[in-house]
Scaffold this active site. Structure first.
Site, PDB file in Angstrom:
ATOM      1  N   PHE A  37       0.737  -1.158  -0.039  1.00  0.00           N
ATOM      2  CA  PHE A  37      -0.038  -0.127  -0.011  1.00  0.00           C
ATOM      3  C   PHE A  37       1.070   1.342   0.110  1.00  0.00           C
ATOM      4  CE2 PHE A  37      -2.524  -3.171   2.026  1.00  0.00           C
ATOM      5  CZ  PHE A  37      -3.978  -3.058   1.852  1.00  0.00           C
ATOM      6  N   ASP A  38       0.445   2.176  -0.824  1.00  0.00           N
ATOM      7  CA  ASP A  38       1.012   3.668  -0.591  1.00  0.00           C
ATOM      8  C   ASP A  38       0.266   4.026   0.711  1.00  0.00           C
ATOM      9  OD1 ASP A  38       1.980   6.280  -1.214  1.00  0.00           O
ATOM     10  OD2 ASP A  38       0.013   6.807  -1.716  1.00  0.00           O
ATOM     11  N   MET A  39       0.722   5.086   1.331  1.00  0.00           N
ATOM     12  CA  MET A  39       0.062   5.508   2.357  1.00  0.00           C
ATOM     13  C   MET A  39      -0.619   6.984   2.418  1.00  0.00           C
ATOM     14  SD  MET A  39       1.637   6.622   6.272  1.00  0.00           S
ATOM     15  CE  MET A  39       1.985   8.216   5.710  1.00  0.00           C
TER      16      MET A  39
ATOM     17  N   LYS B 255       9.372   7.879  -6.087  1.00  0.00           N
ATOM     18  CA  LYS B 255       8.750   7.452  -7.232  1.00  0.00           C
ATOM     19  C   LYS B 255       8.645   8.885  -7.895  1.00  0.00           C
ATOM     20  CE  LYS B 255       5.665   5.386  -3.607  1.00  0.00           C
ATOM     21  NZ  LYS B 255       4.251   5.353  -2.717  1.00  0.00           N
TER      22      LYS B 255
ATOM     23  N   ASP C 262      -2.810   5.723  -5.238  1.00  0.00           N
ATOM     24  CA  ASP C 262      -3.658   6.938  -5.489  1.00  0.00           C
ATOM     25  C   ASP C 262      -3.082   7.768  -6.548  1.00  0.00           C
ATOM     26  OD1 ASP C 262      -3.440   9.685  -3.405  1.00  0.00           O
ATOM     27  OD2 ASP C 262      -2.137   8.003  -3.334  1.00  0.00           O
TER      28      ASP C 262
END
Length: 216
Positions: A6-8, A139, A164
């Protein structure tokens, strides 16, 4: 599939609003206005890379480290007062806990990652966490995802990435992972044409992953 990474920010927790407010406040303090386009470009990146874009676009000739300290102090105060999980987060974590390994790959520094996890009591869910502190290439470079995959002792094709932002999704895809985008109100206009699946929210992402697992 053996893991979900997961990204946060903006995916697990609703912090993009806090960052947007802070970045606009900082710009205003210098008599500037920061555009949505600049804020979109900054998303998902390492803090230094993000604020390099910020300074370039706003024409600010300021030490980036000093601006980041102002930003960190402001965001930290906002996070302590107002932080909440994104809709569906606890459901997707509960669904796959114990079935798949769960990990975090965030462009935020460790300080903010730990603050969020502790405040929302989320540490129990994750096998691996990776903030941006030890990452050289932020990223959309895949470095952070490759590092997490190595820590998980898995192969990229074993992992699902949920992001997201377009920058983050591109990092996950470039690492060789099955990539799901869950665009937010701040990122829905970004390019997600390259991902494996676009979900409207974390509940839809959960159902899609359940489908992937049942078909293997």
């Amino acid at each position: 599939m053996k893991a979900i990474i997961f990204d946060m920010d903006g995916l697990m927790i609703d912090t993009e609003t806090l960052y947007y407010e802070t970045d606009r406040e900082i710009a205003q303090s210098f008599g500037k206005v920061v555009s949505d386009e600049t804020l979109w470009k900054m998303m998902g990146r390492k803090p230094m890379d993000s604020y390099r874009i910020y300074c370039d676009d706003l024409g600010l000739d300021m030490p980036i480290e000093g601006l980041l300290k102002i930003r960190y102090d402001s965001v930290e105060k906002k996070m302590l007062n107002d932080i909440k999980p994104m809709p569906g987060l606890l459901s997707i974590l509960g669904e796959f806990r114990g079935k798949l390994k769960l990990a975090i790959a965030t462009g935020s520094p460790n300080k903010f990652m730990e603050l969020a996890l502790n405040k929302l009591s989320l540490n129990q869910y994750f096998d691996v966490t990776q903030p941006s502190d030890e990452i050289k290439n932020g990223k959309p470079h895949p470095e952070i995802y490759l590092k997490v995959i190595e820590k998980l002792n898995l192969n990229p094709e074993d992992c699902i990435v949920i992001e997201d932002s377009s920058n983050g999704a591109r990092a996950g895809k470039s690492a060789g992972c099955y990539t799901i985008a869950v665009p937010s109100e701040y990122t829905y206009m970004q390019d997600f044409s390259f991902v494996n699946y676009v979900a409207s929210d974390l509940d839809k992402a959960k159902e899609h992953i359940k489908g992937l697992l049942s078909s293997t």
